[in-house]
Design a protein around this motif. Sequence first.
Motif, PDB file in Angstrom:
ATOM      1  N   ILE A 198      -2.611  -6.176  44.964  1.00 21.20           N
ATOM      2  CA  ILE A 198      -1.157  -6.378  44.983  1.00 21.20           C
ATOM      3  C   ILE A 198      -0.777  -7.664  44.237  1.00 21.20           C
ATOM      4  N   VAL A 199      -1.547  -8.720  44.452  1.00 26.52           N
ATOM      5  CA  VAL A 199      -1.268  -9.991  43.783  1.00 26.52           C
ATOM      6  C   VAL A 199      -1.463  -9.852  42.276  1.00 26.52           C
ATOM      7  N   PHE A 200      -2.587  -9.250  41.861  1.00 27.73           N
ATOM      8  CA  PHE A 200      -2.839  -9.058  40.432  1.00 27.73           C
ATOM      9  C   PHE A 200      -1.738  -8.219  39.778  1.00 27.73           C
ATOM     10  N   ILE A 201      -1.316  -7.158  40.449  1.00 26.77           N
ATOM     11  CA  ILE A 201      -0.287  -6.275  39.905  1.00 26.77           C
ATOM     12  C   ILE A 201       1.046  -7.020  39.785  1.00 26.77           C
ATOM     13  N   GLY A 202       1.410  -7.774  40.824  1.00 26.62           N
ATOM     14  CA  GLY A 202       2.664  -8.533  40.788  1.00 26.62           C
ATOM     15  C   GLY A 202       2.682  -9.592  39.700  1.00 26.62           C
TER      16      GLY A 202
ATOM     17  N   VAL B 146       1.212  -5.848  27.801  1.00 22.17           N
ATOM     18  CA  VAL B 146       0.693  -4.590  28.347  1.00 22.17           C
ATOM     19  C   VAL B 146      -0.770  -4.410  27.964  1.00 22.17           C
ATOM     20  N   CYS B 147      -1.108  -4.656  26.694  1.00 17.50           N
ATOM     21  CA  CYS B 147      -2.499  -4.520  26.249  1.00 17.50           C
ATOM     22  C   CYS B 147      -3.417  -5.510  26.970  1.00 17.50           C
ATOM     23  N   LEU B 148      -2.971  -6.739  27.106  1.00 19.92           N
ATOM     24  CA  LEU B 148      -3.773  -7.746  27.792  1.00 19.92           C
ATOM     25  C   LEU B 148      -4.012  -7.372  29.248  1.00 19.92           C
ATOM     26  N   ILE B 149      -2.965  -6.996  29.943  1.00 17.16           N
ATOM     27  CA  ILE B 149      -3.074  -6.662  31.363  1.00 17.16           C
ATOM     28  C   ILE B 149      -3.984  -5.454  31.570  1.00 17.16           C
ATOM     29  N   ALA B 150      -3.771  -4.395  30.791  1.00 17.84           N
ATOM     30  CA  ALA B 150      -4.594  -3.194  30.934  1.00 17.84           C
ATOM     31  C   ALA B 150      -6.040  -3.464  30.524  1.00 17.84           C
ATOM     32  N   GLY B 151      -6.227  -4.263  29.486  1.00 17.27           N
ATOM     33  CA  GLY B 151      -7.581  -4.610  29.056  1.00 17.27           C
ATOM     34  C   GLY B 151      -8.303  -5.475  30.054  1.00 17.27           C
ATOM     35  N   LEU B 152      -7.573  -6.316  30.716  1.00 18.86           N
ATOM     36  CA  LEU B 152      -8.161  -7.246  31.681  1.00 18.86           C
ATOM     37  C   LEU B 152      -8.388  -6.603  33.040  1.00 18.86           C
TER      38      LEU B 152
ATOM     39  N   LEU C  55      -0.485   0.357  36.990  1.00 16.33           N
ATOM     40  CA  LEU C  55       0.453   0.060  38.088  1.00 16.33           C
ATOM     41  C   LEU C  55       1.331  -1.148  37.763  1.00 16.33           C
ATOM     42  N   ALA C  56       0.749  -2.178  37.164  1.00 18.33           N
ATOM     43  CA  ALA C  56       1.535  -3.362  36.795  1.00 18.33           C
ATOM     44  C   ALA C  56       2.616  -2.989  35.786  1.00 18.33           C
ATOM     45  N   THR C  57       2.265  -2.145  34.822  1.00 18.58           N
ATOM     46  CA  THR C  57       3.234  -1.704  33.819  1.00 18.58           C
ATOM     47  C   THR C  57       4.335  -0.870  34.464  1.00 18.58           C
ATOM     48  N   ALA C  58       3.948   0.007  35.388  1.00 16.57           N
ATOM     49  CA  ALA C  58       4.935   0.836  36.095  1.00 16.57           C
ATOM     50  C   ALA C  58       5.861  -0.023  36.954  1.00 16.57           C
ATOM     51  N   VAL C  59       5.312  -1.043  37.614  1.00 16.18           N
ATOM     52  CA  VAL C  59       6.133  -1.954  38.421  1.00 16.18           C
ATOM     53  C   VAL C  59       7.126  -2.686  37.519  1.00 16.18           C
ATOM     54  N   TYR C  60       6.662  -3.152  36.378  1.00 20.60           N
ATOM     55  CA  TYR C  60       7.541  -3.824  35.411  1.00 20.60           C
ATOM     56  C   TYR C  60       8.713  -2.912  35.006  1.00 20.60           C
ATOM     57  N   ILE C  61       8.389  -1.667  34.669  1.00 20.02           N
ATOM     58  CA  ILE C  61       9.425  -0.715  34.252  1.00 20.02           C
ATOM     59  C   ILE C  61      10.367  -0.403  35.418  1.00 20.02           C
ATOM     60  N   ALA C  62       9.815  -0.228  36.614  1.00 22.62           N
ATOM     61  CA  ALA C  62      10.649   0.061  37.789  1.00 22.62           C
ATOM     62  C   ALA C  62      11.599  -1.093  38.086  1.00 22.62           C
ATOM     63  N   LEU C  63      11.108  -2.326  37.989  1.00 26.48           N
ATOM     64  CA  LEU C  63      11.975  -3.484  38.207  1.00 26.48           C
ATOM     65  C   LEU C  63      13.122  -3.489  37.196  1.00 26.48           C
ATOM     66  N   GLY C  64      12.780  -3.232  35.940  1.00 18.94           N
ATOM     67  CA  GLY C  64      13.819  -3.175  34.912  1.00 18.94           C
ATOM     68  C   GLY C  64      14.819  -2.064  35.167  1.00 18.94           C
TER      69      GLY C  64
ATOM     70  N   ILE D  68       3.585   2.814  29.370  1.00 23.34           N
ATOM     71  CA  ILE D  68       2.732   3.472  30.365  1.00 23.34           C
ATOM     72  C   ILE D  68       1.540   4.129  29.667  1.00 23.34           C
ATOM     73  N   PHE D  69       1.806   4.839  28.563  1.00 20.25           N
ATOM     74  CA  PHE D  69       0.725   5.497  27.818  1.00 20.25           C
ATOM     75  C   PHE D  69      -0.244   4.473  27.248  1.00 20.25           C
ATOM     76  N   THR D  70       0.301   3.367  26.748  1.00 16.09           N
ATOM     77  CA  THR D  70      -0.547   2.297  26.228  1.00 16.09           C
ATOM     78  C   THR D  70      -1.450   1.754  27.330  1.00 16.09           C
ATOM     79  N   ALA D  71      -0.878   1.489  28.497  1.00 17.78           N
ATOM     80  CA  ALA D  71      -1.665   0.963  29.615  1.00 17.78           C
ATOM     81  C   ALA D  71      -2.735   1.960  30.050  1.00 17.78           C
ATOM     82  N   LEU D  72      -2.409   3.246  30.083  1.00 20.13           N
ATOM     83  CA  LEU D  72      -3.393   4.267  30.459  1.00 20.13           C
ATOM     84  C   LEU D  72      -4.569   4.283  29.488  1.00 20.13           C
TER      85      LEU D  72
END
Length: 192
Positions: free
Chosen positions: A22-26, A54-60, A68-77, A106-110
């Motif tokens: 949860i912390v990492f995603i937030g 997005v690339c950094l987060i998904a790669g890391l 999930l982090a990307t989806a949370v970002y989009i949902a917040l927006g 989302i596709f990029t993160a996947l």
Amino acid sequence: MNEISNEEKSKKVPANSKIKDIVFIGISAALIAVCSWISIPLPTVPITLQTMGVCLIAGLFGLKRGTLATAVYIALGALGVPVFSGFTGGVGIILGQTGGYIIGFIFTALIVGFASDKFKGRLLPLILSMVIGILVCYAFGTAWFAVVYAKSNEPASLLTILGWCVFPFLLPDAVKIAVAAVLANRLKKFVK
């Protein structure tokens, strides 16, 4: 006798692991938001650091946490929190001309997250997955842009739309991919 077998114990996920997720995603969603605020305005689509984020987060963090982090970002927006480029938010941004790129994240993160998990963050697969992920985002976002643009303007040719939405971003995105891939590759060993 309420003994738990070793197999059942291994299936349980420790609570601190869920909290860590949860912390990492937030934090990751917040990082993508900060990257979106760093922007160079262009007439149609601004240059931002969102794709790098997005690339950094998904790669890391891999497929699950990165997506999930990307989806949370989009949902917040979508809920109106000003996390998109130009400190904007709301469903109108997602339904607007550049919304396809936001959904394309989302596709990029996947794609990047899958490659990061499968190849353990090795540099060449990360770079290739980021290139593919960004190209998929371009395709989705550009098609979306063309449809939305044509609803309120004279339809533009594919070459014109590519000139607005893709060509100006090729070099900046190549630099962002290089930075994100190297950072994810170097930092992955510190993330569990």
